[in-house]
Design a protein around this motif. Structure first.
Motif, short mmCIF file in Angstrom:
data_model
loop_
_atom_site.label_atom_id
_atom_site.label_comp_id
_atom_site.label_asym_id
_atom_site.label_seq_id
_atom_site.Cartn_x
_atom_site.Cartn_y
_atom_site.Cartn_z
N HIS A 40 0.80 -1.23 0.00
CA HIS A 40 0.00 0.00 0.00
C HIS A 40 0.83 1.27 0.00
CE1 HIS A 40 0.69 1.17 4.23
NE2 HIS A 40 0.83 -0.12 4.44
N ASN A 41 2.10 1.20 0.49
CA ASN A 41 2.88 2.43 0.64
C ASN A 41 3.87 2.67 -0.49
OD1 ASN A 41 4.41 0.26 1.46
ND2 ASN A 41 5.55 1.40 3.01
N ILE A 42 3.71 1.98 -1.62
CA ILE A 42 4.57 2.29 -2.77
C ILE A 42 4.14 3.61 -3.38
CG2 ILE A 42 5.00 -0.14 -3.34
CD1 ILE A 42 3.06 0.50 -5.84
N ASP A 43 5.06 4.24 -4.09
CA ASP A 43 4.70 5.38 -4.93
C ASP A 43 4.23 4.81 -6.25
OD1 ASP A 43 4.43 7.62 -6.47
OD2 ASP A 43 6.57 8.10 -6.54
N ILE A 44 2.95 4.86 -6.51
CA ILE A 44 2.36 4.19 -7.66
C ILE A 44 2.82 4.80 -8.99
CG2 ILE A 44 0.27 5.61 -7.85
CD1 ILE A 44 -1.27 2.91 -8.23
N LEU A 45 3.40 6.01 -8.94
CA LEU A 45 3.90 6.65 -10.16
C LEU A 45 5.35 6.31 -10.45
CD1 LEU A 45 2.35 10.25 -9.90
CD2 LEU A 45 1.51 8.30 -11.23
N SER A 46 6.04 5.69 -9.52
CA SER A 46 7.47 5.43 -9.72
C SER A 46 7.68 4.30 -10.72
CB SER A 46 8.15 5.09 -8.39
OG SER A 46 7.65 3.89 -7.85
N LEU A 47 8.77 4.41 -11.46
CA LEU A 47 9.16 3.38 -12.42
C LEU A 47 10.49 2.76 -12.05
CD1 LEU A 47 8.25 5.23 -15.76
CD2 LEU A 47 6.91 3.48 -14.58
N GLN A 48 11.32 3.51 -11.35
CA GLN A 48 12.64 3.02 -10.93
C GLN A 48 12.85 3.30 -9.45
OE1 GLN A 48 15.74 4.65 -13.43
NE2 GLN A 48 14.57 4.31 -15.31
N GLY A 101 8.70 5.80 -1.28
CA GLY A 101 7.98 4.62 -1.74
C GLY A 101 8.32 4.20 -3.16
N ALA A 102 9.39 4.78 -3.73
CA ALA A 102 9.81 4.41 -5.08
C ALA A 102 10.26 2.95 -5.11
CB ALA A 102 10.94 5.31 -5.54
N TYR A 103 9.94 2.26 -6.18
CA TYR A 103 10.31 0.85 -6.31
C TYR A 103 10.68 0.55 -7.76
CZ TYR A 103 5.87 -0.20 -8.66
OH TYR A 103 4.83 -0.25 -9.56
N ASP A 104 11.25 -0.60 -7.99
CA ASP A 104 11.70 -0.99 -9.33
C ASP A 104 10.55 -1.66 -10.07
OD1 ASP A 104 13.01 -1.74 -11.59
OD2 ASP A 104 14.52 -2.99 -10.63
N ALA A 105 9.76 -0.88 -10.78
CA ALA A 105 8.60 -1.42 -11.49
C ALA A 105 9.03 -2.37 -12.61
CB ALA A 105 7.75 -0.28 -12.06
N ARG A 106 10.19 -2.10 -13.22
CA ARG A 106 10.66 -2.97 -14.30
C ARG A 106 10.88 -4.39 -13.79
NH1 ARG A 106 15.39 -5.10 -15.61
NH2 ARG A 106 15.75 -5.71 -17.78
N SER A 107 11.43 -4.51 -12.58
CA SER A 107 11.67 -5.83 -12.01
C SER A 107 10.36 -6.59 -11.82
CB SER A 107 12.40 -5.70 -10.67
OG SER A 107 12.53 -6.95 -10.03
N ILE A 108 9.31 -5.90 -11.36
CA ILE A 108 8.01 -6.54 -11.18
C ILE A 108 7.43 -6.96 -12.53
CG2 ILE A 108 5.65 -6.25 -10.31
CD1 ILE A 108 7.79 -6.38 -8.16
N LEU A 115 -1.21 -8.74 -23.52
CA LEU A 115 -0.79 -7.35 -23.48
C LEU A 115 0.07 -7.01 -24.69
CD1 LEU A 115 0.28 -7.13 -19.73
CD2 LEU A 115 -1.87 -6.38 -20.74
N GLY A 116 0.80 -7.97 -25.19
CA GLY A 116 1.68 -7.70 -26.32
C GLY A 116 2.86 -8.63 -26.45
N PHE A 117 3.01 -9.57 -25.51
CA PHE A 117 4.08 -10.57 -25.56
C PHE A 117 5.48 -9.96 -25.58
CE2 PHE A 117 0.52 -12.89 -27.66
CZ PHE A 117 0.27 -13.74 -26.61
N SER A 118 5.70 -8.96 -24.77
CA SER A 118 7.02 -8.36 -24.67
C SER A 118 7.79 -9.01 -23.54
CB SER A 118 6.91 -6.85 -24.42
OG SER A 118 8.18 -6.29 -24.20
N ASN A 119 9.03 -9.40 -23.80
CA ASN A 119 9.87 -10.00 -22.76
C ASN A 119 10.40 -8.93 -21.79
OD1 ASN A 119 9.72 -12.70 -23.58
ND2 ASN A 119 11.28 -12.36 -25.15
N GLU A 120 10.62 -7.74 -22.31
CA GLU A 120 11.15 -6.64 -21.49
C GLU A 120 10.35 -5.38 -21.79
OE1 GLU A 120 13.15 -6.48 -19.10
OE2 GLU A 120 14.50 -8.20 -19.17
N PRO A 121 9.10 -5.30 -21.35
CA PRO A 121 8.24 -4.17 -21.72
C PRO A 121 8.73 -2.82 -21.22
CG PRO A 121 7.23 -5.48 -19.97
CD PRO A 121 8.41 -6.27 -20.49
N PHE A 122 9.53 -2.80 -20.16
CA PHE A 122 9.96 -1.52 -19.59
C PHE A 122 11.24 -1.00 -20.23
CE2 PHE A 122 6.55 -1.91 -16.88
CZ PHE A 122 6.50 -0.96 -15.89
#
Length: 368
Positions: A65-73, A80-87, A105-112
């Motif tokens: 609940h305490n992540i920054d939902i807008l963070s990408l890295q 609350g920033a987190y590594d969204a690419r890892s998820i 979604l598009g079958f991307s292996n590395e969408p980020f």
């Protein structure tokens, strides 16, 4: 903020639950009109990266609940920033492959890795194209912070419901598997190695990879898979699988489908050196005992025996070779037949291979 493995597992479980609920048409009571509008625009739009960004954000927020939902890295300065690419890579992509075969979604292996996801966070100042992309970015920035854990979960349910409404403009997953032999080779290899036959399965698999490769590049090098436990019995044999140019041995591979030691690798290098082979491979499908650094082992052998030996598991071995060439069913089946006709394989194992190919027409399609 570091996401633990247990949290990743919980995120995956929430994805499964949300997908299941989406099929039951469960009413979405916690979403606002703006939240539904934003999800609909992203899911039904044509920008795949934003779809991955949105699903990753909702799935992670539903658990933490305490992540920054807008963070990408995780390097973002926000609390609350987190590594969204890892998820996305470790949770979303495997989930898509397993459960979204009809409405992907598009079958991307590395969408980020695409540009919209390469910023530290979603921000209106991010450089994106004007028009639809700019509108989606601004909508995400304005709306995502309004989600809490429960509404994020309900957002996933709504996401999956809208996903079934998107126009079908790509090949379904099952058809992709049929049209790309590498998918089928993976499945065939998995079943092939489920039975050892005293090591014949792994040696056959390695020989098959090499024969397919040489066939694709129109090279007439000869691949010989020796009878199990008989490699090295002739002065012309350097490994379990040898490669010849005319009658001259030019390469060799040692196969090990059971627990192996440092001494096994050293012995394989010694055999290669005796045949004047100074670049060879040790391909395994079993555990190392004791654990040791493969790089350090290779360096040690190079220094002591002047042999560079690649120590690699079978999955990575065939992917690294076949993943870089365009091969088709005819390459595979002709290579299988040549190996079966070599006289080096036991009848029991040959019958096993033919049974595998004959009872599962999903491996290789004749019209590929």
């Amino acid at each position: 903020m570091k996401i633990s493995e247990s949290e990743k597992q919980e995120i995956c479980e929430n994805l499964k639950k949300a997908l299941s609920l989406s099929k039951s048409q469960r009413p979405i009571s916690l979403l606002t009109t703006n939240q539904e509008k934003m999800i609909s625009e992203v899911v039904l739009g044509n920008h795949k990266t934003y779809k991955y960004i949105l699903l990753t954000a909702l799935a992670t927020k539903s658990v933490i609940h305490n992540i920054d939902i807008l963070s990408l890295q995780a390097s973002s300065d926000s609390t609350g920033a987190y590594d969204a690419r890892s998820i996305a890579h470790s949770v979303i992509v495997p989930f898509e492959r397993a459960f979204l075969q009809d409405s992907s979604l598009g079958f991307s292996n590395e969408p980020f890795l695409n540009k919209p996801a390469r910023f530290k966070e979603l921000n209106k100042s991010n450089a994106v194209r004007n028009g639809g992309d700019r509108h989606k970015l601004e909508s995400l920035v304005n709306t995502l912070p309004t989600f809490h854990s429960q509404s994020a979960f309900d957002g996933m349910v709504f996401f999956f419901q809208k996903l079934t409404e998107q126009p079908v403009d790509k090949i379904p997953y099952d058809d992709i598997k049929k049209e790309n032999p590498l998918f089928n080779f993976r499945n065939f290899s998995k079943d092939l190695l489920s039975k050892s036959y005293g090591g014949e399965s792994l040696a056959f698999g390695i020989g098959l990879v090499l024969k397919i490769f040489f066939s694709c590049i129109n090279n007439d090098n000869r691949v010989l898979v020796h009878k199990v436990n008989e490699s090295g019995s002739s002065s012309l044999e350097a490994g379990d699988i040898d490669v010849f140019s005319d009658n001259t041995i030019i390469g060799c591979v040692e196969a090990k489908d059971k627990t192996f030691t440092i001494q096994d690798v050293e012995h394989a290098a010694q055999k290669a050196a005796k045949s004047h082979i100074y670049n060879s491979s040790f391909v395994y499908n079993g555990p190392m005992l004791p654990k040791f650094s493969l790089d350090d082992m290779s360096k040690s052998i190079w220094q002591n025996q002047n042999v560079h030996i690649l120590i690699v598991d079978y999955d990575n071995y065939y992917r690294s070779i076949l993943g870089n060439i365009n091969f088709n069913t005819s390459h595979v089946l002709s290579s299988v037949n040549e190996l079966l006709d070599s006289g080096e394989l036991s009848k029991e194992f040959s019958d096993y291979v033919l049974t595998l190919l004959g009872t599962n027409d999903g491996y290789f399609q004749q019209n590929n």
